[in-house]
Design a protein around this motif. Structure first.
Motif, short mmCIF file in Angstrom:
data_model
loop_
_atom_site.label_atom_id
_atom_site.label_comp_id
_atom_site.label_asym_id
_atom_site.label_seq_id
_atom_site.Cartn_x
_atom_site.Cartn_y
_atom_site.Cartn_z
N ARG A 104 0.79 -1.11 0.18
CA ARG A 104 0.13 0.09 0.01
C ARG A 104 1.02 1.28 -0.07
O ARG A 104 0.56 2.06 -0.46
N PRO B 284 2.63 3.50 -3.91
CA PRO B 284 2.25 4.69 -4.66
C PRO B 284 2.65 5.95 -4.00
O PRO B 284 2.21 6.91 -4.79
N CYS C 238 4.60 -2.45 -9.67
CA CYS C 238 4.68 -0.92 -10.16
C CYS C 238 5.15 -0.81 -11.63
O CYS C 238 6.35 -0.45 -11.54
N THR D 260 6.81 2.59 -12.50
CA THR D 260 7.53 3.34 -11.97
C THR D 260 8.83 2.91 -12.01
O THR D 260 9.28 1.75 -12.39
#
Length: 358
Positions: free
Chosen positions: A122, A125, A145, A148
């Motif tokens: 969690r 982000p 991700c 990212t």
């Protein structure tokens, strides 16, 4: 450039004793300072978000979602401070909970570990970028991700370790001394995995000694107690002397995705002292190619590898090459060079400023 490393560990006592904080925070801060940058390490517990304004980059080790971390993220975004999540274990994939060392060694329930892993996931982000310690972690992180930037920043030895390794070399006392340095009980199953083979080896070679350093559970291992040398706890600063007395170090791991993502620390610490290592495969270790590192894929191959250590010249044959290899390729400075160049580039800062002003 001014960089803050945030750790999950408490820093009010034995801060350097936490392996993750040592390798992912202190060693990296040392490299930055040696390259004329500013860097410091703080605990998230004692950090105030309003104190972050003087930093250009904030790297958070093993971030786990909480209100404090949310405040740090909000402040960094508002101030244009680049925020990085750093992981050195496979903690952000809840599907891995059943195979985690804590569950396998009955230190925590699956539900508890899943909950912790969900909190790690969690947190992702909240960050602009991820750094991870091994290629396998990078692959796992990309599934979480996909958009990212993820950089592999491998663990590297500090100047302290190299200095003490140099002082400790040459203290080999003779005989066949195998050393296993797990540090904590999360490796009990790893020891039991090779215990039958170790037991046969020790009984076949009564002159051999198995040195066990750290908290180790021996129940069910059937290892000959008269050939065991137990050191329940040792200060990190004394480890070089213990390793230097060994003919070989052992790093067995159960074959799990969690373990395959682990770092090469046991090998590089041993190599800096000219001590060979017998290791289970990890994605990190598979990138090394040097005599003195024996990667053992199958359980049946451990017996042959152990028998080779009986040769009196086993360590001497590769010791100098291991020392040179560790000094040239396995330092924090060597691992950090690419990332440092990336962080310090004008393109990096121009891209970040554009993204933050968008």
């Amino acid at each position: 450039m001014n960089v803050l490393f945030i750790t999950h560990a408490r820093l009010d006592r034995h801060a350097y004793g936490d392996g993750s904080t040592r390798y992912r925070c202190f060693n990296h801060a040392e490299v930055l300072q040696d390259n004329n940058h500013q860097a410091e390490v703080q605990s998230l517990t004692n950090l105030r978000a309003s104190d972050l304004g003087r930093y250009d980059i904030v790297s958070c080790l093993r971030p786990i979602y909480c209100q404090k971390l949310q405040q740090v993220s909000d402040f960094c975004r508002a101030q244009g401070i680049h925020l990085i999540a750093d992981f050195d274990d496979l903690l952000f994939d809840p599907t891995m909970a059943e195979r985690s060392p804590k569950v396998l060694n009955s230190q925590a329930s699956v539900a508890h570990v899943q909950n912790q892993f969900r909190k790690h996931a969690r947190s992702l982000p909240l960050f602009d970028e991820l750094t991870v310690s091994t290629p396998a972690l990078a692959s796992a992180a990309r599934k979480q991700c996909a958009h990212t930037r993820i950089t592999v920043l491998r663990n590297g030895l500090s100047a302290y370790w190299l200095q003490h390794a140099e002082q400790a070399r040459g203290t080999l006392t003779g005989g066949v001394r195998l050393s296993y340095l797990p540090g904590n009980r999360s490796h009990d199953r790893d020891l039991r995995f090779i215990a039958p083979t170790l037991g046969r080896f020790l009984k076949a070679h009564p002159q051999a000694i198995l040195s066990l350093v750290g908290k180790v559970g021996l129940r069910g291992t059937a290892l000959p107690r008269e050939q065991l040398h137990l050191t329940p706890w040792v200060d990190y600063y004394s480890l070089p002397e213990l390793i230097a007395q060994s003919r070989v170090t052992l790093a067995p791991l159960l074959d799990t995705p969690f373990n395959f993502a682990k770092s090469h620390i046991k090998f590089i610490e041993s190599a800096a002292l000219g001590v060979p290592a017998l290791c289970s495969p990890t994605s990190d270790l598979l990138e090394h190619d040097i005599d003195g590192l024996t990667i053992i894929k199958y359980e049946s191959d451990w017996e042959h590898a152990l028998n080779c250590t009986v040769d009196p010249d086993y360590r001497a044959a590769c010791g100098d090459a291991l020392i040179n290899y560790a000094t040239q390729h396995c330092t924090a400075q060597a691992q950090y060079a690419t990332v440092l160049k990336h962080w310090d580039s004008s393109e990096y800062w121009n891209r970040n400023r554009s993204a933050m002003s968008a």
